[in-house]
Design a protein around this motif. Structure first.
Motif, PDB file in Angstrom:
ATOM      1  N   THR A  85      12.704  43.989  32.149  1.00  5.77           N
ATOM      2  CA  THR A  85      11.465  44.082  31.384  1.00  5.77           C
ATOM      3  C   THR A  85      10.407  43.113  31.900  1.00  5.77           C
ATOM      4  O   THR A  85      10.697  41.954  32.180  1.00  5.77           O
ATOM      5  CB  THR A  85      11.735  43.764  29.901  1.00  5.77           C
ATOM      6  N   ARG A  86       9.188  43.629  32.029  1.00 10.27           N
ATOM      7  CA  ARG A  86       8.070  42.762  32.397  1.00 10.27           C
ATOM      8  C   ARG A  86       7.599  41.988  31.167  1.00 10.27           C
ATOM      9  O   ARG A  86       7.855  42.367  30.032  1.00 10.27           O
ATOM     10  CB  ARG A  86       6.922  43.591  32.979  1.00 10.27           C
ATOM     11  N   PHE A  87       6.891  40.899  31.414  1.00  9.94           N
ATOM     12  CA  PHE A  87       6.360  40.077  30.339  1.00  9.94           C
ATOM     13  C   PHE A  87       5.176  40.760  29.669  1.00  9.94           C
ATOM     14  O   PHE A  87       4.383  41.438  30.321  1.00  9.94           O
ATOM     15  CB  PHE A  87       5.886  38.718  30.871  1.00  9.94           C
ATOM     16  N   SER A  88       5.062  40.542  28.386  1.00  7.44           N
ATOM     17  CA  SER A  88       3.893  40.969  27.621  1.00  7.44           C
ATOM     18  C   SER A  88       3.295  39.734  26.970  1.00  7.44           C
ATOM     19  O   SER A  88       3.979  39.027  26.218  1.00  7.44           O
ATOM     20  CB  SER A  88       4.300  41.984  26.547  1.00  7.44           C
ATOM     21  N   LEU A  89       2.022  39.438  27.256  1.00  8.78           N
ATOM     22  CA  LEU A  89       1.390  38.259  26.660  1.00  8.78           C
ATOM     23  C   LEU A  89       1.356  38.344  25.141  1.00  8.78           C
ATOM     24  O   LEU A  89       1.493  37.332  24.447  1.00  8.78           O
ATOM     25  CB  LEU A  89      -0.022  38.082  27.208  1.00  8.78           C
ATOM     26  N   LEU A 226      -0.428  32.397  34.107  1.00 13.93           N
ATOM     27  CA  LEU A 226       0.604  32.996  34.949  1.00 13.93           C
ATOM     28  C   LEU A 226       0.372  34.484  35.180  1.00 13.93           C
ATOM     29  O   LEU A 226       0.833  35.049  36.175  1.00 13.93           O
ATOM     30  CB  LEU A 226       1.985  32.783  34.319  1.00 13.93           C
ATOM     31  N   GLU A 227      -0.339  35.139  34.256  1.00 14.43           N
ATOM     32  CA  GLU A 227      -0.607  36.566  34.416  1.00 14.43           C
ATOM     33  C   GLU A 227      -1.432  36.821  35.668  1.00 14.43           C
ATOM     34  O   GLU A 227      -1.268  37.840  36.336  1.00 14.43           O
ATOM     35  CB  GLU A 227      -1.315  37.120  33.182  1.00 14.43           C
ATOM     36  N   ARG A 228      -2.318  35.887  36.003  1.00 15.81           N
ATOM     37  CA  ARG A 228      -3.116  36.019  37.226  1.00 15.81           C
ATOM     38  C   ARG A 228      -2.307  35.623  38.461  1.00 15.81           C
ATOM     39  O   ARG A 228      -2.484  36.197  39.535  1.00 15.81           O
ATOM     40  CB  ARG A 228      -4.365  35.137  37.126  1.00 15.81           C
ATOM     41  N   GLN A 229      -1.419  34.651  38.301  1.00 18.12           N
ATOM     42  CA  GLN A 229      -0.637  34.164  39.440  1.00 18.12           C
ATOM     43  C   GLN A 229       0.503  35.110  39.814  1.00 18.12           C
ATOM     44  O   GLN A 229       0.878  35.213  40.982  1.00 18.12           O
ATOM     45  CB  GLN A 229      -0.081  32.777  39.121  1.00 18.12           C
ATOM     46  N   HIS A 230       1.062  35.790  38.802  1.00 19.71           N
ATOM     47  CA  HIS A 230       2.198  36.691  39.029  1.00 19.71           C
ATOM     48  C   HIS A 230       1.934  38.034  38.339  1.00 19.71           C
ATOM     49  O   HIS A 230       2.649  38.413  37.399  1.00 19.71           O
ATOM     50  CB  HIS A 230       3.488  36.077  38.474  1.00 19.71           C
ATOM     51  N   PRO A 231       0.931  38.780  38.775  1.00 17.93           N
ATOM     52  CA  PRO A 231       0.578  40.021  38.070  1.00 17.93           C
ATOM     53  C   PRO A 231       1.708  41.048  38.025  1.00 17.93           C
ATOM     54  O   PRO A 231       1.787  41.821  37.058  1.00 17.93           O
ATOM     55  CB  PRO A 231      -0.619  40.553  38.891  1.00 17.93           C
ATOM     56  N   ASP A 232       2.605  41.049  39.013  1.00 15.73           N
ATOM     57  CA  ASP A 232       3.710  42.030  39.021  1.00 15.73           C
ATOM     58  C   ASP A 232       4.726  41.744  37.923  1.00 15.73           C
ATOM     59  O   ASP A 232       5.544  42.611  37.605  1.00 15.73           O
ATOM     60  CB  ASP A 232       4.426  42.027  40.373  1.00 15.73           C
TER      61      ASP A 232
END
Length: 235
Positions: A85-89, A226-232
């Motif tokens: 699962t990807r992260f959700s802010l 981190l969303e900008r640093q690790h968008p994937d």
């Protein structure tokens, strides 16, 4: 933004070293790898590769993946792929909100009721954190950090609080693996833990709550970039 890279499972825990039924051991090995970010968000998990790695049939692997899906750690798409699962802010902010509510209340209670033995255990843990920071052992520090917070929850005297809080913060545990290695953050975290311990030692619930709330607020401030640093890693 799809991350379809298949990360090798050859770094996973040897399930022969784990206890319990076969499906439980497969589940534990995969869960630990996901929580430790050895299997990063978006990673495709192929049953055949996992079966080969562990030397098991498809049944315990399928059972383990179903449990991980229930934990919110993998997304299972029938007839397609299973991915970490990807992260959700939004979910992370919710977990931060819940963590603040539980841990601030917990530390206030512990500050008011703490025992001499509990203070000794917390001091030993903070001393260990200091040594790990000096050694730049970030994984060891992460585990000691987790243990510090778990002890505080357990010291409330409520038997289920630590387990429930841990289950509610699985996504936070993963994303914190990206935060802690940042330059200077382990030392800052250590200082924040020391402030919490000082307030507990002084039996000052309000100071303990203030120190804990400040400590927890630092996390979300560091997660959002981190969303900008690790968008994937994010959906």
């Amino acid at each position: 933004m799809a991350n379809t890279t298949n990360i090798s499972v050859d770094t996973l825990t040897d399930i022969d070293q784990l206890d319990g039924p076969l499906s439980q051991r497969v589940y534990t090995a995969l869960r630990d790898a996901i929580l430790d970010m050895k299997l990063v968000p978006g990673t495709v998990l192929r049953k055949a590769a996992i079966c080969e790695q562990f030397g098991v049939s498809r049944s315990p692997v399928a059972d383990a993946l179903t449990r991980l899906s229930g934990d919110g750690l993998v997304d299972v798409v029938p007839q397609s792929a299973t991915r970490v699962t990807r992260f959700s802010l939004d979910e992370i902010r919710e977990e931060c909100f819940l963590r603040d509510a539980v841990e601030v209340a917990a530390v206030k209670r512990v500050a008011a009721t703490r025992t001499h033995d509990q203070i000794l255990q917390l001091k030993r843990n903070v001393h260990l954190q200091k040594l790990l920071v000096e050694d730049e052992d970030f994984h060891g520090f992460f585990e000691a950090d987790e243990a510090f917070h778990k002890m505080l929850l357990e010291f409330t005297g409520f038997r289920s609080v630590a387990a429930i809080a841990g289950q509610l913060a699985l996504q936070l545990r993963r994303v914190r693996m990206l935060v802690l290695p940042k330059a200077g953050r382990p030392a800052e975290t250590l200082a924040e833990h020391a402030a919490i311990l000082d307030a507990i030692t002084d039996q000052d619930p309000q100071a303990a709550a203030k120190a804990m709330r400040y400590h927890l607020a630092q996390l979300i401030n560091r997660i959002e970039p981190l969303e900008r640093q690790h968008p994937d890693f994010f959906c």
